[in-house]
Design an enzyme around this catalytic site. Structure first.
Site, PDB file in Angstrom:
ATOM      1  N   ALA A  75      -7.564 -21.601-135.048  1.00  9.89           N
ATOM      2  CA  ALA A  75      -6.744 -20.725-134.221  1.00  9.89           C
ATOM      3  C   ALA A  75      -5.391 -20.512-134.891  1.00  9.89           C
ATOM      4  O   ALA A  75      -4.976 -21.279-135.755  1.00  9.89           O
ATOM      5  CB  ALA A  75      -6.558 -21.334-132.831  1.00  9.89           C
ATOM      6  N   GLY A 118     -11.444 -23.588-134.278  1.00  6.29           N
ATOM      7  CA  GLY A 118     -12.090 -22.419-133.696  1.00  6.29           C
ATOM      8  C   GLY A 118     -13.065 -21.754-134.645  1.00  6.29           C
ATOM      9  O   GLY A 118     -14.000 -21.079-134.214  1.00  6.29           O
ATOM     10  N   GLU A 121     -16.230 -23.588-134.133  1.00  7.00           N
ATOM     11  CA  GLU A 121     -16.733 -23.233-132.801  1.00  7.00           C
ATOM     12  C   GLU A 121     -17.317 -21.820-132.782  1.00  7.00           C
ATOM     13  O   GLU A 121     -18.308 -21.562-132.094  1.00  7.00           O
ATOM     14  CB  GLU A 121     -15.623 -23.394-131.767  1.00  7.00           C
ATOM     15  CG  GLU A 121     -15.273 -24.859-131.530  1.00  7.00           C
ATOM     16  CD  GLU A 121     -14.072 -25.063-130.630  1.00  7.00           C
ATOM     17  OE1 GLU A 121     -14.187 -25.836-129.662  1.00  7.00           O
ATOM     18  OE2 GLU A 121     -13.014 -24.445-130.889  1.00  7.00           O
ATOM     19  N   GLU A 141      -8.928 -30.757-133.945  1.00  7.58           N
ATOM     20  CA  GLU A 141      -8.085 -30.574-132.755  1.00  7.58           C
ATOM     21  C   GLU A 141      -7.373 -31.839-132.304  1.00  7.58           C
ATOM     22  O   GLU A 141      -6.207 -31.788-131.879  1.00  7.58           O
ATOM     23  CB  GLU A 141      -8.930 -30.010-131.598  1.00  7.58           C
ATOM     24  CG  GLU A 141      -9.228 -28.524-131.688  1.00  7.58           C
ATOM     25  CD  GLU A 141     -10.457 -28.208-132.522  1.00  7.58           C
ATOM     26  OE1 GLU A 141     -10.887 -27.040-132.504  1.00  7.58           O
ATOM     27  OE2 GLU A 141     -10.998 -29.123-133.190  1.00  7.58           O
TER      28      GLU A 141
END
Length: 259
Positions: A75, A118, A121, A141
């Site tokens: 991100a 991300g 993911e 994270e």
């Protein structure tokens, strides 16, 4: 295969290419290693809207910068740092990744370079992953004081098992492409210059199947165990009445008879 560029919508963080049976989306923010920001999320939602209305195979890949491949480095930390409780409850990335996972037709992630946070993911939301040996898969994270809340905590465990998922999620382990393949996170490994061709060849194999049977198979597989076997019977009843079922089975019988 000739790719036709669609210009109906001007994307700023994606390059969108479409043919009769598939769409290829190239994430294109090389200056920030394809960090996912609000614009990219909005544009991925627009891609999903198109494919929900007109189902096609989707290939998601990254770009190259400085001779190195980039899928998604994670991100946009600048934006992520400013998000608060209400932003988390909106599930900004979670919503778009779930939408990608639930697209009617299969999704292939073609990964070179970083697929972190991300980025992993997003790859996990795909049905299939092809990668290079130099790809890097991880969920950093917890090192940033948060969790992998956009699918990493549960999709990763389903694919690689609890022990390895915990090592990635809780101890910061990063897998290269070969390790990811050995862990069943990746379906195929290709050289960097052959990655997109490999993803297209994978899509070719899907495209040879009956599209409706593929779509229904994907939908039924995603249903909870309690829905089976009743949902399987209903889905099969739909397919038993399709023209493609009669045509494909007759073609099979004809080939067998002519051997």
């Amino acid at each position: 295969m000739t790719m036709t560029v669609t210009t109906a919508t001007e994307f700023t963080s994606l390059i969108f290419e479409e043919t009769e049976d598939r769409v290829t989306v190239r994430l294109n923010r090389p200056e920030v290693r394809n960090a996912i920001d609000d614009t990219m999320v909005a544009e991925l939602h627009e891609v999903c809207a198109r494919l929900e209305n007109d189902p096609k195979i989707l290939i998601i890949t990254g770009c190259e910068a400085g001779g190195k491949g980039i899928f998604v480095s994670g991100a946009d930390i600048g934006q992520l740092r400013e998000r608060r409780r209400d932003d988390a409850l909106r599930g900004i990335n979670n919503t778009v990744f779930n939408r990608i996972a639930e697209l009617p037709s299969p999704v292939i992630a073609a990964v070179d370079g970083f697929a972190l946070g991300g980025g992993l993911e997003l790859a996990l939301a795909a049905d299939f992953r092809v990668a290079t040996e130099r790809a890097k898969f991880g969920q950093p994270e917890t090192g940033l004081g948060i969790i992998a809340a956009a699918g990493g905590l549960w999709r990763l465990r389903k694919l690689v098992g609890e022990a390895l998922a915990k090592e990635i999620l809780l101890a910061g382990r990063i897998l290269d492409g070969a390790e990811a393949r050995d862990a069943s996170l990746v379906n195929e490994i290709h050289a960097p210059e052959e990655l997109l061709d490999g993803a297209q060849a994978f899509a070719d194999r899907i495209a040879k199947q009956d599209p409706l049977a593929v779509r229904i198979s994907k939908a039924v597989m995603a249903m909870p165990e309690s829905a089976h076997p009743a949902v399987d019977n209903i889905a099969q009843a739909v397919l038993f009445e399709s023209d493609a079922k009669f045509d494909r089975m007759q073609a099979f019988l004809d080939r067998k008879k002519n051997r």
